[in-house]
Design an enzyme around this catalytic site. Structure first.
Site, PDB file in Angstrom:
ATOM      1  N   SER A  61       0.800  -1.228   0.000  1.00  0.00           N
ATOM      2  CA  SER A  61       0.000   0.000   0.000  1.00  0.00           C
ATOM      3  C   SER A  61       0.833   1.278   0.000  1.00  0.00           C
ATOM      4  CB  SER A  61      -0.953   0.014   1.198  1.00  0.00           C
ATOM      5  OG  SER A  61      -0.230   0.115   2.404  1.00  0.00           O
ATOM      6  N   HIS A  79       1.180   4.313   6.747  1.00  0.00           N
ATOM      7  CA  HIS A  79       0.546   5.175   5.749  1.00  0.00           C
ATOM      8  C   HIS A  79       0.947   6.627   5.968  1.00  0.00           C
ATOM      9  CE1 HIS A  79      -2.927   2.286   4.450  1.00  0.00           C
ATOM     10  NE2 HIS A  79      -1.746   1.922   3.996  1.00  0.00           N
ATOM     11  N   ASP A 131      -8.040   6.061   4.617  1.00  0.00           N
ATOM     12  CA  ASP A 131      -8.080   4.907   5.522  1.00  0.00           C
ATOM     13  C   ASP A 131      -9.307   4.834   6.419  1.00  0.00           C
ATOM     14  OD1 ASP A 131      -5.641   4.207   4.511  1.00  0.00           O
ATOM     15  OD2 ASP A 131      -4.487   4.824   6.260  1.00  0.00           O
TER      16      ASP A 131
END
EC number: 3.4.21.89
Length: 172
Positions: free
Chosen positions: A49, A90, A115
């Protein structure tokens, strides 16, 4: 007669050396935790990701001592979702407010959306307390061993068996 006495001593020496290695690794981990102010000062990237910034298997070093500065948009952070124990790596894409109660929204660089679906039920944003640490460095692909051992449990048994055989066959 001498060899009968030497074998228990050699075994005791090997057990003590193994204990020394384990306790040293534990002390290093706890020392890094204290210095970085992070419960997990080192994490492994588990998914794609965050590509191209980080690849699956990269080993990340975290720092959580932002005493004089706030967590900013663009910063890559690791956070834990309440109720789950998988760290997520992230980037912060939006920030609402300032200080320790600022609301943070994160997104993976390689993901289409933010998210909010990953957060705990009823949680729309992260707060600073949810952040495990900010990424300050990495080593490419070193953490892939962890991924292999997690995805293939039989590999753990093979490695432990090989280490056991090496300990038995080792001679000083």
């Amino acid at each position: 007669m001498l060899s009968a006495v030497a074998k228990p001593r050699q075994l005791a020496s090997q057990i003590l050396n193994f204990g020394l290695i384990l306790s040293t690794a534990f002390m290093i981990w706890k020392g890094l935790s204290v210095v970085s102010d992070s419960s997990s000062p080192i994490v492994v990237v588990l998914s794609g990701s965050m590509e191209p910034a980080f690849q699956r298997g990269d080993l990340l070093f975290l720092w959580n001592r932002n005493l004089l500065q706030e967590t900013d948009v663009g910063e890559i952070v690791v956070y834990n979702v309440r109720g789950k124990d998988i760290p997520i790596v992230h980037r912060i894409v939006r920030k609402f407010g300032t200080g320790p109660h600022a609301k943070l929204l994160t997104k993976g660089d390689n993901n289409a959306g933010d998210d909010t679906d990953l957060y705990a039920q009823g949680q729309d944003y992260l707060e600073r307390k949810d952040i495990v640490g900010s990424v300050v460095g990495y080593v490419p692909f070193v953490g892939y061993v962890t991924i292999l051992l997690t995805e293939h449990p039989w590999l753990k048994k093979v490695m432990l068996g090989l280490m056991g055989v090496l300990v038995v066959l080792q001679r000083e």
